[in-house]
Design an enzyme around this catalytic site. Structure first.
Site, PDB file in Angstrom:
ATOM      1  N   HIS A 106      37.130  46.315  65.946  1.00 18.94           N
ATOM      2  CA  HIS A 106      37.488  46.700  67.325  1.00 18.94           C
ATOM      3  C   HIS A 106      38.217  45.584  68.059  1.00 18.94           C
ATOM      4  O   HIS A 106      38.298  45.620  69.289  1.00 18.94           O
ATOM      5  CB  HIS A 106      36.220  47.107  68.105  1.00 18.94           C
ATOM      6  CG  HIS A 106      35.642  48.407  67.631  1.00 18.94           C
ATOM      7  ND1 HIS A 106      34.351  48.789  67.928  1.00 18.94           N
ATOM      8  CD2 HIS A 106      36.155  49.401  66.879  1.00 18.94           C
ATOM      9  CE1 HIS A 106      34.118  49.984  67.391  1.00 18.94           C
ATOM     10  NE2 HIS A 106      35.189  50.360  66.734  1.00 18.94           N
TER      11      HIS A 106
ATOM     12  N   ASN B 120      31.778  44.194  67.213  1.00 20.46           N
ATOM     13  CA  ASN B 120      31.732  43.264  68.344  1.00 20.46           C
ATOM     14  C   ASN B 120      33.048  42.523  68.479  1.00 20.46           C
ATOM     15  O   ASN B 120      33.747  42.267  67.487  1.00 20.46           O
ATOM     16  CB  ASN B 120      30.584  42.262  68.161  1.00 20.46           C
ATOM     17  CG  ASN B 120      29.234  42.958  68.107  1.00 20.46           C
ATOM     18  OD1 ASN B 120      29.112  44.086  68.581  1.00 20.46           O
ATOM     19  ND2 ASN B 120      28.255  42.322  67.508  1.00 20.46           N
TER      20      ASN B 120
ATOM     21  N   ASP C 205      33.114  39.599  70.244  1.00 20.44           N
ATOM     22  CA  ASP C 205      32.816  38.176  70.480  1.00 20.44           C
ATOM     23  C   ASP C 205      33.055  37.418  69.170  1.00 20.44           C
ATOM     24  O   ASP C 205      33.311  38.008  68.129  1.00 20.44           O
ATOM     25  CB  ASP C 205      31.352  38.016  70.969  1.00 20.44           C
ATOM     26  CG  ASP C 205      30.324  38.508  69.949  1.00 20.44           C
ATOM     27  OD1 ASP C 205      29.490  39.366  70.297  1.00 20.44           O
ATOM     28  OD2 ASP C 205      30.359  38.044  68.782  1.00 20.44           O
TER      29      ASP C 205
ATOM     30  N   LEU D  15      16.835  47.632  67.064  1.00 18.11           N
ATOM     31  CA  LEU D  15      15.662  47.531  67.951  1.00 18.11           C
ATOM     32  C   LEU D  15      14.853  48.825  67.936  1.00 18.11           C
ATOM     33  O   LEU D  15      13.629  48.822  67.995  1.00 18.11           O
ATOM     34  CB  LEU D  15      16.138  47.227  69.381  1.00 18.11           C
ATOM     35  CG  LEU D  15      15.077  46.836  70.409  1.00 18.11           C
ATOM     36  CD1 LEU D  15      14.395  45.534  69.979  1.00 18.11           C
ATOM     37  CD2 LEU D  15      15.689  46.676  71.796  1.00 18.11           C
ATOM     38  N   GLU D  16      15.605  49.947  67.845  1.00 15.63           N
ATOM     39  CA  GLU D  16      14.943  51.270  67.880  1.00 15.63           C
ATOM     40  C   GLU D  16      15.782  52.230  67.058  1.00 15.63           C
ATOM     41  O   GLU D  16      16.919  51.905  66.702  1.00 15.63           O
ATOM     42  CB  GLU D  16      14.886  51.761  69.338  1.00 15.63           C
ATOM     43  CG  GLU D  16      16.280  52.042  69.894  1.00 15.63           C
ATOM     44  CD  GLU D  16      16.472  51.617  71.345  1.00 15.63           C
ATOM     45  OE1 GLU D  16      15.475  51.321  72.023  1.00 15.63           O
ATOM     46  OE2 GLU D  16      17.631  51.557  71.766  1.00 15.63           O
TER      47      GLU D  16
HETATM   48  C1  BV8 Z   1      39.574  56.661  67.503  1.00 19.86           C
HETATM   49  C2  BV8 Z   1      36.093  47.641  72.169  1.00 19.86           C
HETATM   50  C3  BV8 Z   1      41.347  58.021  66.849  1.00 19.86           C
HETATM   51  C4  BV8 Z   1      35.998  47.787  73.631  1.00 19.86           C
HETATM   52  C5  BV8 Z   1      35.058  49.649  71.414  1.00 19.86           C
HETATM   53  C6  BV8 Z   1      38.461  61.556  72.676  1.00 19.86           C
HETATM   54  C7  BV8 Z   1      39.681  60.895  72.572  1.00 19.86           C
HETATM   55  C8  BV8 Z   1      39.885  59.879  71.634  1.00 19.86           C
HETATM   56  C9  BV8 Z   1      38.850  59.514  70.807  1.00 19.86           C
HETATM   57  C10 BV8 Z   1      37.645  60.152  70.940  1.00 19.86           C
HETATM   58  C11 BV8 Z   1      37.436  61.180  71.842  1.00 19.86           C
HETATM   59  N1  BV8 Z   1      36.153  61.597  71.713  1.00 19.86           N
HETATM   60  C12 BV8 Z   1      35.536  60.871  70.775  1.00 19.86           C
HETATM   61  C13 BV8 Z   1      36.436  60.008  70.292  1.00 19.86           C
HETATM   62  C14 BV8 Z   1      36.229  59.040  69.276  1.00 19.86           C
HETATM   63  C15 BV8 Z   1      35.844  57.758  69.998  1.00 19.86           C
HETATM   64  C16 BV8 Z   1      34.348  57.789  70.114  1.00 19.86           C
HETATM   65  O1  BV8 Z   1      33.663  57.601  69.124  1.00 19.86           O
HETATM   66  N2  BV8 Z   1      33.842  58.028  71.337  1.00 19.86           N
HETATM   67  C17 BV8 Z   1      32.401  58.099  71.497  1.00 19.86           C
HETATM   68  C18 BV8 Z   1      32.008  57.487  72.843  1.00 19.86           C
HETATM   69  C19 BV8 Z   1      31.991  59.548  71.373  1.00 19.86           C
HETATM   70  N3  BV8 Z   1      36.295  56.679  69.171  1.00 19.86           N
HETATM   71  C20 BV8 Z   1      37.479  56.131  69.417  1.00 19.86           C
HETATM   72  O2  BV8 Z   1      38.186  56.372  70.365  1.00 19.86           O
HETATM   73  C21 BV8 Z   1      37.927  55.146  68.358  1.00 19.86           C
HETATM   74  N4  BV8 Z   1      39.261  55.473  67.975  1.00 19.86           N
HETATM   75  O3  BV8 Z   1      38.799  57.561  67.327  1.00 19.86           O
HETATM   76  O4  BV8 Z   1      40.888  56.752  67.258  1.00 19.86           O
HETATM   77  C22 BV8 Z   1      42.731  57.856  66.416  1.00 19.86           C
HETATM   78  C23 BV8 Z   1      43.142  58.527  65.286  1.00 19.86           C
HETATM   79  C24 BV8 Z   1      44.432  58.377  64.875  1.00 19.86           C
HETATM   80  C25 BV8 Z   1      45.316  57.561  65.579  1.00 19.86           C
HETATM   81  C26 BV8 Z   1      44.872  56.887  66.716  1.00 19.86           C
HETATM   82  C27 BV8 Z   1      43.571  57.024  67.138  1.00 19.86           C
HETATM   83  C28 BV8 Z   1      37.952  53.729  68.898  1.00 19.86           C
HETATM   84  C29 BV8 Z   1      36.549  53.292  69.212  1.00 19.86           C
HETATM   85  C30 BV8 Z   1      36.579  51.809  69.575  1.00 19.86           C
HETATM   86  C31 BV8 Z   1      36.361  51.662  71.049  1.00 19.86           C
HETATM   87  N5  BV8 Z   1      36.203  50.252  71.380  1.00 19.86           N
HETATM   88  N6  BV8 Z   1      34.978  48.345  71.625  1.00 19.86           N
HETATM   89  C32 BV8 Z   1      35.319  46.586  74.193  1.00 19.86           C
HETATM   90  O5  BV8 Z   1      34.420  46.006  73.539  1.00 19.86           O
HETATM   91  O6  BV8 Z   1      35.679  46.232  75.310  1.00 19.86           O
HETATM   92  S1  BV8 Z   1      33.655  50.494  71.100  1.00 19.86           S
HETATM   93  C33 BV8 Z   1      32.319  49.682  71.709  1.00 19.86           C
HETATM   94  O7  BV8 Z   1      31.180  50.480  71.337  1.00 19.86           O
HETATM   95  C34 BV8 Z   1      32.030  48.332  71.103  1.00 19.86           C
HETATM   96  O8  BV8 Z   1      32.892  47.963  70.058  1.00 19.86           O
HETATM   97  C35 BV8 Z   1      30.632  48.514  70.546  1.00 19.86           C
HETATM   98  O9  BV8 Z   1      30.358  47.697  69.506  1.00 19.86           O
HETATM   99  C36 BV8 Z   1      30.730  49.912  70.141  1.00 19.86           C
HETATM  100  C37 BV8 Z   1      29.522  50.629  69.722  1.00 19.86           C
HETATM  101  O10 BV8 Z   1      28.492  50.288  70.581  1.00 19.86           O
HETATM  102  P1  BV8 Z   1      27.291  49.436  69.936  1.00 19.86           P
HETATM  103  O11 BV8 Z   1      27.841  48.185  69.358  1.00 19.86           O
HETATM  104  O12 BV8 Z   1      26.508  50.314  69.042  1.00 19.86           O
HETATM  105  O13 BV8 Z   1      26.497  49.044  71.213  1.00 19.86           O
HETATM  106  P2  BV8 Z   1      25.465  49.974  71.984  1.00 19.86           P
HETATM  107  O14 BV8 Z   1      25.177  49.341  73.285  1.00 19.86           O
HETATM  108  O15 BV8 Z   1      25.947  51.385  71.930  1.00 19.86           O
HETATM  109  O16 BV8 Z   1      24.157  49.919  71.075  1.00 19.86           O
HETATM  110  C38 BV8 Z   1      23.493  48.699  70.909  1.00 19.86           C
HETATM  111  C39 BV8 Z   1      22.405  48.955  69.898  1.00 19.86           C
HETATM  112  O17 BV8 Z   1      21.724  47.722  69.678  1.00 19.86           O
HETATM  113  C40 BV8 Z   1      21.364  49.939  70.388  1.00 19.86           C
HETATM  114  O18 BV8 Z   1      21.044  50.835  69.342  1.00 19.86           O
HETATM  115  C41 BV8 Z   1      20.160  49.069  70.736  1.00 19.86           C
HETATM  116  O19 BV8 Z   1      18.941  49.714  70.437  1.00 19.86           O
HETATM  117  C42 BV8 Z   1      20.345  47.912  69.802  1.00 19.86           C
HETATM  118  N7  BV8 Z   1      19.801  46.653  70.296  1.00 19.86           N
HETATM  119  C43 BV8 Z   1      19.747  46.214  71.574  1.00 19.86           C
HETATM  120  N8  BV8 Z   1      19.167  44.991  71.601  1.00 19.86           N
HETATM  121  C44 BV8 Z   1      18.862  44.660  70.321  1.00 19.86           C
HETATM  122  C45 BV8 Z   1      19.263  45.717  69.493  1.00 19.86           C
HETATM  123  N9  BV8 Z   1      19.086  45.695  68.161  1.00 19.86           N
HETATM  124  C46 BV8 Z   1      18.504  44.601  67.638  1.00 19.86           C
HETATM  125  N10 BV8 Z   1      18.093  43.553  68.369  1.00 19.86           N
HETATM  126  C47 BV8 Z   1      18.253  43.547  69.708  1.00 19.86           C
HETATM  127  N11 BV8 Z   1      17.833  42.493  70.430  1.00 19.86           N
END
Ligand code: BV8
Length: 235
Positions: free
Chosen positions: A110, A93, A95, A204-205
């Site tokens: 991040h 996060n 925040d 949550l799930e």
């Molecule tokens: C990297 C900042 C390599 C932004 C974020 C192609 C090109 C390049 C990279 C990639 C590519 N393909 C894949 C990748 C890797 C990529 C990646 O993983 N992509 C995914 C989409 C497939 N990763 C990257 O690019 C990372 N860097 O790989 O670099 C590299 C190597 C060498 C040299 C240089 C580079 C960088 C990833 C970071 C991106 N930035 N955040 C911003 O915030 O503005 S990621 C963003 O997603 C947030 O940080 C967030 O935290 C994160 C993950 O999401 P979650 O936190 O899990 O949130 P989400 O909504 O998904 O889920 C919420 C969960 O909470 C759910 O499960 C829900 O059920 C639950 N929930 C909801 N309510 C509740 C609850 N649980 C409990 N109680 C509740 N009330």
């Protein structure tokens, strides 16, 4: 201290801040604050349309300053203060709710909304205002080169070495409020399993990575996290 558990690594995601009123990333509809991720959270997006990206982050930076930590943040801060072994809370996060709840042993992998990063001199500054107006960097004075200190997709997350070092020492890895959709954060549970560490998911799930966890508890973070903290402190 719970039998055999001395060193803990905790990973949190957007779900831990959801009940504070901060949108998660993958809520229904797949849009994030009405934007597609690739339009606002990549270096290419910033180069293509800096105003769109700066406004997106200005809006979120302002919003997090209007919300409060919730019971899950406070429970984790209580654990951090009371736990005599090693503890590292790694958050995805951006925040500052973990800090405001009192957690000290914290790592933002991040980045952070409340930091600005100067592309001219590389300095980072605590930043509560806006960037759309292209303010001058307090260190080098150059205007218009400050960007959000956020790790965008395609950029390397911060302090991965420290995270893997903490995991090397850990007896327990706990993942809270994350979908397990984003790497390398989502891969930490596999690292933990390969080291034979106990793994617990509080969400949550079931998440994408649920099958990698030895234990899972599902429910809202404000319920399942305080209950788990009381249990691990009480034992
Ligand atoms: C990297 C900042 C390599 C932004 C974020 C192609 C090109 C390049 C990279 C990639 C590519 N393909 C894949 C990748 C890797 C990529 C990646 O993983 N992509 C995914 C989409 C497939 N990763 C990257 O690019 C990372 N860097 O790989 O670099 C590299 C190597 C060498 C040299 C240089 C580079 C960088 C990833 C970071 C991106 N930035 N955040 C911003 O915030 O503005 S990621 C963003 O997603 C947030 O940080 C967030 O935290 C994160 C993950 O999401 P979650 O936190 O899990 O949130 P989400 O909504 O998904 O889920 C919420 C969960 O909470 C759910 O499960 C829900 O059920 C639950 N929930 C909801 N309510 C509740 C609850 N649980 C409990 N109680 C509740 N009330």
């Amino acid at each position: 201290m719970k039998q055999g558990i001395k060193n803990i690594v905790i990973l949190t995601g957007a779900g831990v801040s959801a009940e504070s009123g901060i949108d998660t990333f993958r809520s229904a509809g797949g849009l994030w604050e009405q934007h597609k991720v690739e339009d606002v959270a990549t270096p290419e997006a910033f180069a293509r349309d800096p105003d769109l990206v700066l406004r997106f982050y200005d809006m979120r930076r302002e919003h997090i300053q209007q919300v409060q930590p919730n019971a899950a943040h406070y429970a984790l801060a209580k654990l951090d203060a009371a736990w005599s072994g090693n503890l590292l809370l790694v958050t995805q996060n951006v925040d500052d709710l973990h800090e405001r709840a009192g957690t000290q042993r914290l790592l933002h992998m991040h980045g952070e909304h409340l930091n600005a990063w100067c592309n001219a001199c590389d300095a980072r500054h605590r930043w509560h205002g806006t960037l759309i107006d292209r303010p001058a960097c307090p260190a080098c004075g150059v205007a218009g080169r400050l960007r959000p200190d956020i790790v965008w997709f395609g950029e390397m997350p911060y302090r991965m070495d420290d995270i893997y070092d903490a995991l090397d020492q850990a007896d327990l890895f706990v993942s809270i409020g994350t979908s397990g959709a984003v790497y390398p954060a989502a891969g930490l549970v596999r690292e933990a399993r390969e080291k034979g560490i106990q793994t617990l998911e509080l969400n949550l799930e079931p998440s994408h990575g649920s099958s990698w966890f030895t234990k899972s508890r599902h429910g809202p973070a404000t319920e399942v996290v305080p209950a788990w903290v009381e249990e691990i402190l009480g034992s």
